[in-house]
Design an enzyme around this catalytic site. Structure first.
Site, PDB file in Angstrom:
ATOM      1  N   HIS A 173       0.861  -1.184   0.000  1.00  0.00           N
ATOM      2  CA  HIS A 173       0.000   0.000   0.000  1.00  0.00           C
ATOM      3  C   HIS A 173       0.900   1.238   0.000  1.00  0.00           C
ATOM      4  O   HIS A 173       1.206   1.792   1.053  1.00  0.00           O
ATOM      5  CB  HIS A 173      -0.909  -0.002   1.231  1.00  0.00           C
ATOM      6  CG  HIS A 173      -1.941   1.082   1.238  1.00  0.00           C
ATOM      7  ND1 HIS A 173      -3.140   0.967   1.887  1.00  0.00           N
ATOM      8  CD2 HIS A 173      -1.957   2.316   0.679  1.00  0.00           C
ATOM      9  CE1 HIS A 173      -3.839   2.076   1.739  1.00  0.00           C
ATOM     10  NE2 HIS A 173      -3.129   2.918   1.004  1.00  0.00           N
ATOM     11  N   GLU A 189      -2.646  -1.730  -3.074  1.00  0.00           N
ATOM     12  CA  GLU A 189      -3.749  -0.985  -2.469  1.00  0.00           C
ATOM     13  C   GLU A 189      -3.451   0.509  -2.536  1.00  0.00           C
ATOM     14  O   GLU A 189      -2.291   0.920  -2.507  1.00  0.00           O
ATOM     15  CB  GLU A 189      -3.913  -1.364  -0.999  1.00  0.00           C
ATOM     16  CG  GLU A 189      -4.184  -2.816  -0.730  1.00  0.00           C
ATOM     17  CD  GLU A 189      -4.269  -3.116   0.757  1.00  0.00           C
ATOM     18  OE1 GLU A 189      -4.800  -4.186   1.099  1.00  0.00           O
ATOM     19  OE2 GLU A 189      -3.805  -2.286   1.573  1.00  0.00           O
ATOM     20  N   HIS A 230      -8.078  -6.643   7.407  1.00  0.00           N
ATOM     21  CA  HIS A 230      -7.898  -5.676   8.481  1.00  0.00           C
ATOM     22  C   HIS A 230      -8.134  -6.343   9.844  1.00  0.00           C
ATOM     23  O   HIS A 230      -9.247  -6.731  10.178  1.00  0.00           O
ATOM     24  CB  HIS A 230      -8.803  -4.443   8.371  1.00  0.00           C
ATOM     25  CG  HIS A 230      -8.193  -3.235   9.049  1.00  0.00           C
ATOM     26  ND1 HIS A 230      -7.463  -2.284   8.368  1.00  0.00           N
ATOM     27  CD2 HIS A 230      -8.147  -2.876  10.351  1.00  0.00           C
ATOM     28  CE1 HIS A 230      -7.025  -1.367   9.220  1.00  0.00           C
ATOM     29  NE2 HIS A 230      -7.423  -1.713  10.428  1.00  0.00           N
TER      30      HIS A 230
END
Length: 239
Positions: A43, A70, A190
């Site tokens: 990310h 991401e 997550h």
């Protein structure tokens, strides 16, 4: 089969603390795959506080499983992913100053914007995934605008797992059923960890992929990365 994608952002955070190349992010990604990981996730954020643009370019030719990038789909981010052509791009609604993702997209309110992004990714041969809360309406809208997958934001499940795991997972089961009905793939991520992952996987048998970073790197401090990956794979019924 639910695939395990290892998010290596925290490895880059540790490296950046010293300004050198220890630990080596590229070598770590290669080793994760060698130990059984079926994907690598990064990310890159605008401030490059962990994964940098240079890392993305360095990782692209060596990741042999599935490369998932991401990020918030700014023009700069879109140029990067269209240049690198990962297997998957996961769209997240993070602002530049956010420490980590803390909610899914309101796909309904951002339908025009996200539809354009999904179309651009599709034209480049890149699978699009939209990060959403466990809300069937958001899942349905993501399918309508052209997303190939959704990634369910699982922190609410993780936060409530110890209190009442059946109640905690229930909205995610409903969201997964909606994804199946709409004909799109299903990812999740997550705060999934060794305590809560196996049950989540049992309840969502249609899950294509989990993306896990912080917990894997934290567990690896005690267990080593090879043993850690093997334990996470076991939670996903990989022998």
């Amino acid at each position: 089969m639910t695939r395990l994608s290892v998010n290596i952002n925290k490895v880059a955070t540790l490296r950046n603390a010293r300004g050198e190349n220890v630990p080596d992010v590229v070598k770590f990604a290669i080793d994760c795959e060698r130990f059984g990981a079926q994907g690598i996730t990064v990310h890159p954020r605008p401030d490059e506080r962990h994964i940098t643009r240079a890392d993305v370019y360095a990782l692209s030719p060596v990741v042999t499983t599935e490369f998932n990038i991401e990020g918030y789909p700014s023009e700069d981010f879109m140029r990067l992913v269209c240049d690198v052509h990962p297997a998957q791009v996961t769209l997240v609604p993070d602002g530049p100053s956010q420490i980590t993702s803390n909610s899914g997209w309101d796909v309904i309110a951002n339908a025009d914007f996200l539809s354009d992004i999904c179309s651009r990714l599709s034209a480049e041969g890149i699978r699009s995934s939209i990060f959403v809360n466990a809300d069937p309406e958001q899942v349905r809208k993501a399918a309508e605008i052209g997303a190939k997958r959704v990634e369910l934001y699982t922190k609410p499940y993780a936060d409530n797992y110890e209190v009442d795991r059946e109640a905690a997972v229930a909205p995610f089961v409903i969201a997964s059923e909606e994804a199946k009905k709409c004909g799109i793939g299903l990812n999740a991520g997550h705060d999934l960890n060794l305590r809560n992952l196996a049950y989540f996987h049992e309840q969502l048998p249609l899950l294509n992929e989990v993306s896990i970073g912080h917990a894997i790197i934290s567990d690896a401090l005690y267990l080593g990365i090879e043993e850690t990956i093997h334990r996470y794979l076991a939670c996903l019924n990989h022998k």
